[in-house]
Design an enzyme around this catalytic site. Sequence first.
Site, mmCIF file in Angstrom:
data_model
loop_
_atom_site.group_PDB
_atom_site.id
_atom_site.type_symbol
_atom_site.label_atom_id
_atom_site.label_comp_id
_atom_site.label_asym_id
_atom_site.label_seq_id
_atom_site.Cartn_x
_atom_site.Cartn_y
_atom_site.Cartn_z
ATOM 1 N N GLU A 230 -7.791 1.447 -4.823
ATOM 2 C CA GLU A 230 -7.013 0.211 -4.804
ATOM 3 C C GLU A 230 -7.857 -0.813 -4.061
ATOM 4 O O GLU A 230 -7.952 -0.803 -2.841
ATOM 5 C CB GLU A 230 -5.671 0.427 -4.107
ATOM 6 C CG GLU A 230 -4.795 1.471 -4.775
ATOM 7 C CD GLU A 230 -4.435 1.129 -6.208
ATOM 8 O OE1 GLU A 230 -4.652 -0.037 -6.632
ATOM 9 O OE2 GLU A 230 -3.959 2.019 -6.925
ATOM 10 N N CYS A 264 -3.963 -8.025 -0.629
ATOM 11 C CA CYS A 264 -4.869 -7.717 -1.737
ATOM 12 C C CYS A 264 -4.466 -8.396 -3.034
ATOM 13 O O CYS A 264 -5.314 -8.649 -3.892
ATOM 14 C CB CYS A 264 -4.977 -6.205 -1.937
ATOM 15 S SG CYS A 264 -3.395 -5.385 -2.249
#
Length: 484
Positions: A230, A264
């Site tokens: 990720e 993110c």
Amino acid sequence: MDGQVAPRTDETATGVAESEARITALLAAQKAGWATDVTPSHATRDDRLARLDRMVEAWHERFITAISEDFGNRPAVVTTLTDIVPVRAAIRHARRQLRAWMRPRRVSLAWTGKPASAQILRQPLGVVGIVGPWNYPLNLVLSPLIGALAAGNRAMLKPSELTPAFSQALALAVAETFAEDEVAVVTGGPDVATAFTAAPFDHLVFTGSTAVGRKVVEAAAKNLTPVTLELGGKSPVILDPSVDFDKAVPRLVWGKLLNSGQTCVAPDYALVPLGRVADFLSAVKAEVERQYPGLPANADYTSIISARHFARLTQLVEEARDRGAEVVELGGAHDAEGRVFAPVAVIGAPEDTGVMAEEIFGPILAVVAYDTLDEAIAYINRRDRPLALYWFGEDKAAETRVLTGTIAGGVTINDTLLHLAQDDLPFGGVGASGYGAYHGEAGFLTFSKEKPVLKQSAISGVKFLYPPYGRVASFMLKLLGRLG
């Protein structure tokens, strides 16, 4: 793994060696524990999830305090909204769905396989290693843990060295809640993280930068350990010509400045119709001042995690300014000592500047003007595939063109961030923004082996294909060729 690497002294070498020994011992204990119960029952898995939920509930105030200490200031509302609430919701979702996820799947067979039967069994992989980041330190460690425990695995957690107070609290909470052969925490700096990712886990999850993600994959490959990455990247926002700024801008500003942009999936740059840039900036500036008045003194605004990251953001802006970009202050002033970086917009920065080439990960909004939708789509597609993409507008045909003409890890239409909070939507990147996914059943499957099983019946025509081969075998092959 995001911190700076300090010179290695005899003392640090001793500490790393001790950590490596602890990692090896914990992994051996967890694998031994898994071997005694290869496919845990629903009751065992549900009990582990229930204990995890009770742990978060009992420790949430201490987690909030520790995370704010690590950041310098992080509002309790932000940590509750982004770390505590999503984790507890995901646990409840997993517990409700667990029986269905665990159920073997019957599979129909082609006529050539009948009268045999077949099914797919979902079994745990074994021991899962989870390396978490600093920006959402509880959520991005425990969310994959939920999927790992639901799937029946054991797990080892490595929180970020940039959140030492939280890491210590997590280690204490986990030790109080789980046996070490169920779930354990390993703390330490980059050297410890390197040793952790090199351990022979049955699956490894890493959340962090793309650059470090490449190193993690290299380390895991030596053990053929499958990896879920990720990462991040430059998540775009397209403001369609049909957009209503009064509706879109508050949602964009919220998504951009939550946790001061240290997210993110935060909007990284905005593609704005040519001729509407000035109106857009005016609307953004007014909304920033409405949501965060009085910066840098506003207690609702999160500090930047470290002086190094504050300096990095400062350098991004100054480089863009030096290269001819327009820099617009959106509200308030910076406070270097308190690591409060006031929001700014950067317009027209050259593509090779850091603000346009790197993930910003802070309260800087890059702005790019575009003429046609095709131009905006092409601009996105020339770059690495983003972890998230956002579109604002009312034109349904344009919305469809964006959805079908771009590739991204996830998309929210007419808002930001919210796709991440839905447990039935898989969360994951694509290309340079990562690969693999978790959340909900996607996480359960990531941490499971779907084992195909065929059970032969008492009567089987396969015997007609046994050697020695003759006319019967030839006939059977012709028949299979025609009807298979």
